[in-house]
Design a protein around this motif. Structure first.
Motif, mmCIF file in Angstrom:
data_model
loop_
_atom_site.group_PDB
_atom_site.id
_atom_site.type_symbol
_atom_site.label_atom_id
_atom_site.label_comp_id
_atom_site.label_asym_id
_atom_site.label_seq_id
_atom_site.Cartn_x
_atom_site.Cartn_y
_atom_site.Cartn_z
ATOM 1 N N GLU A 134 0.825 -1.204 0.000
ATOM 2 C CA GLU A 134 0.000 0.000 0.000
ATOM 3 C C GLU A 134 0.861 1.258 0.000
ATOM 4 O OE1 GLU A 134 -2.606 -0.445 3.345
ATOM 5 O OE2 GLU A 134 -3.963 -1.788 2.267
ATOM 6 N N VAL A 135 2.063 1.167 0.508
ATOM 7 C CA VAL A 135 3.034 2.269 0.403
ATOM 8 C C VAL A 135 3.882 1.997 -0.833
ATOM 9 C CG1 VAL A 135 4.973 3.426 1.489
ATOM 10 C CG2 VAL A 135 3.044 2.649 2.890
ATOM 11 N N GLU A 136 3.780 2.883 -1.815
ATOM 12 C CA GLU A 136 4.391 2.623 -3.116
ATOM 13 C C GLU A 136 5.471 3.648 -3.460
ATOM 14 O OE1 GLU A 136 4.890 0.696 -5.326
ATOM 15 O OE2 GLU A 136 3.306 -0.776 -5.532
ATOM 16 N N THR A 137 6.206 3.310 -4.521
ATOM 17 C CA THR A 137 7.179 4.234 -5.109
ATOM 18 C C THR A 137 6.513 4.997 -6.243
ATOM 19 O OG1 THR A 137 7.937 2.631 -6.757
ATOM 20 C CG2 THR A 137 9.015 2.592 -4.587
ATOM 21 N N PRO A 138 6.970 6.206 -6.541
ATOM 22 C CA PRO A 138 6.420 6.931 -7.691
ATOM 23 C C PRO A 138 6.566 6.147 -8.996
ATOM 24 C CG PRO A 138 7.694 8.414 -6.313
ATOM 25 C CD PRO A 138 7.932 7.028 -5.790
ATOM 26 N N TRP A 161 1.426 12.037 0.037
ATOM 27 C CA TRP A 161 2.856 11.827 -0.094
ATOM 28 C C TRP A 161 3.482 11.593 1.283
ATOM 29 C CZ3 TRP A 161 5.377 11.193 -4.637
ATOM 30 C CH2 TRP A 161 4.685 11.555 -5.797
ATOM 31 N N LEU A 162 4.429 10.679 1.339
ATOM 32 C CA LEU A 162 5.111 10.338 2.576
ATOM 33 C C LEU A 162 6.565 10.799 2.496
ATOM 34 C CD1 LEU A 162 3.721 6.702 2.899
ATOM 35 C CD2 LEU A 162 2.716 8.809 3.788
ATOM 36 N N GLU A 163 7.351 10.431 3.487
ATOM 37 C CA GLU A 163 8.773 10.788 3.461
ATOM 38 C C GLU A 163 9.533 9.920 2.460
ATOM 39 O OE1 GLU A 163 10.147 10.428 7.434
ATOM 40 O OE2 GLU A 163 9.051 12.177 8.180
ATOM 41 N N ASP A 164 10.699 10.378 2.089
ATOM 42 C CA ASP A 164 11.582 9.637 1.177
ATOM 43 C C ASP A 164 10.922 9.383 -0.170
ATOM 44 O OD1 ASP A 164 13.511 9.491 3.214
ATOM 45 O OD2 ASP A 164 12.580 7.682 4.025
ATOM 46 N N VAL A 195 -6.955 1.540 -1.391
ATOM 47 C CA VAL A 195 -6.234 2.659 -2.004
ATOM 48 C C VAL A 195 -6.597 3.953 -1.275
ATOM 49 C CG1 VAL A 195 -6.157 1.511 -4.240
ATOM 50 C CG2 VAL A 195 -8.028 3.077 -3.737
ATOM 51 N N PHE A 196 -5.817 5.006 -1.549
ATOM 52 C CA PHE A 196 -5.946 6.242 -0.779
ATOM 53 C C PHE A 196 -5.863 7.449 -1.700
ATOM 54 C CE2 PHE A 196 -3.662 2.878 1.337
ATOM 55 C CZ PHE A 196 -4.327 2.731 2.554
ATOM 56 N N ARG A 197 -6.811 8.367 -1.523
ATOM 57 C CA ARG A 197 -6.754 9.627 -2.261
ATOM 58 C C ARG A 197 -7.217 10.757 -1.357
ATOM 59 N NH1 ARG A 197 -9.177 7.962 -8.259
ATOM 60 N NH2 ARG A 197 -7.714 6.243 -8.621
ATOM 61 N N ASN A 198 -6.638 11.905 -1.570
ATOM 62 C CA ASN A 198 -6.947 13.063 -0.742
ATOM 63 C C ASN A 198 -8.271 13.667 -1.195
ATOM 64 O OD1 ASN A 198 -6.779 15.109 1.078
ATOM 65 N ND2 ASN A 198 -4.927 16.019 0.253
ATOM 66 N N GLU A 199 -9.352 12.958 -0.887
ATOM 67 C CA GLU A 199 -10.677 13.355 -1.336
ATOM 68 C C GLU A 199 -11.429 14.082 -0.224
ATOM 69 O OE1 GLU A 199 -12.143 12.942 -4.226
ATOM 70 O OE2 GLU A 199 -11.249 11.227 -5.262
#
Length: 340
Positions: A134-138, A161-164, A195-199
């Protein structure tokens, strides 16, 4: 004169306090003798008229009588309170040696029910069920899916968006890329997940929801193959024919791309908050896999082709069960969940 009056008053008060049948009778006796307007208080008011030598003697006697009555009152009051507590505990008695009644029977969440149905359907058609982080790379969430840096999905308004430079995946499509990298072609997979979206949350939008991605890669795969599987999917889920429409749609990871909508099963077409008053619900974005996506997964687009689709699993559940507010699904309300 006051000495004998106090002695008689004390005798009568002690008799009433000890004879009180309940807390109410005890309180009546207290008010009569020890209250602000009671007998002892009235005697105390008259002491100012006495001679100094009588005032001291009567004052000591008055205090002794008052202390005696207060002590007897408190003792009787405590006895009534203990009796009331014993009666209450007797009514609430619990035998701790009895065996526990056992766990209450539970039920599966409606999202789990529909996901299991879809997994059984697609595995019967030769698809494998795969999962991803669930934590992905760009790279897996955007670049490998032909989504350029200028795409609005990369904006902070749409993506957590997370760190790194990591992020919470905005769709389950990254699992397709990971499956191509791991298994190659030919390939048939589905990837259900969160999944996650800033809705902005409302009746039809949540910041956390569920999707199901599907992909088939083989030789000479066409739109006809895609429509066959989409029709099989809808018929299996809704247990009936549903009205659909296929519209051209742009998605960076497919070419050509389509929007497959179903007529809203909540309102039947006139419009409601779930379908945004349109009468239709976007359910199955789909299309043929873009050659750039195949290359990103290590597959030669000159030799292989395929189709992919993204199913709004949460919206599908709402259509299946007639749920008019998406927020119920993550509420944890047992009254809602026990219906399924």
């Amino acid at each position: 004169m006051l000495d004998s009056t106090l002695s008689e008053l004390e005798t009568r008060a002690v008799s009433l306090i000890e004879a009180a049948a309940d807390a109410e009778a005890l309180e009546t006796a207290r008010v009569e003798f020890l209250g602000r307007k009671g007998s002892l208080a009235n005697i105390g008011k008259d002491m100012g008229k006495m001679a100094p030598e009588d005032r001291a003697r009567v004052g000591k006697l008055l205090n002794a009588v008052k202390q005696n009555l207060e002590s007897r009152y408190e003792s009787r009051k405590a006895a009534f309170e203990r009796a009331a507590l014993d009666a209450r505990l007797g009514g609430e008695w619990l035998d701790l040696t009895m065996p526990a009644p056992g766990a209450r029977p539970g039920s599966l969440h409606p999202l789990t029910l529909i996901q299991k149905e879809l997994e059984e359907l697609f595995t019967s058609l030769g698809f494998a069920v795969v999962d991803g982080p669930e934590v992905e790379t760009p790279w897996h969430n955007f670049d490998a899916l032909n989504i350029p840096p200028s795409h609005p999905a990369r904006d902070a308004q749409d993506t957590f968006w997370l760190e790194d430079t990591l992020l919470l995946r905005t769709h389950t499509s990254p699992v397709q890329v990971r499956a191509m990298e791991k298994f190659g072609a030919p390939l048939r997979i589905i990837a259900p997940g969160r999944v996650f979206r800033n809705e902005e949350v409302d009746a039809s939008h949540e910041h956390t929801f569920y999707q199901l991605e599907g992909m088939m890669i083989d030789r000479d795969v066409s739109v006809a193959h895609m429509l066959y599987f989409m029709k099989s999917l809808l018929t299996a889920i809704f247990k009936k024919d549903v009205e659909v429409r296929l519209r051209p749609g742009f998605f960076p990871f497919v070419e050509p791309g389509f929007e497959l909508d179903i007529q809203c099963l909540i309102c039947g077409g006139p419009g409601c908050p779930v379908c945004k008053q349109s009468g239709w619900v976007e359910l199955l974005p789909c299309g043929l896999v873009h050659p750039n996506v195949l290359r990103s997964g290590g597959i030669d687009p000159d030799e292989w082709s395929g189709f992919a689709f993204g199913l709004g699993l949460t919206r599908l559940v709402m259509m299946r069960y007639g749920i008019d507010d998406i927020r119920h699904l993550a509420s944890g309300d047992l009254r809602f969940l026990q219906q399924f």
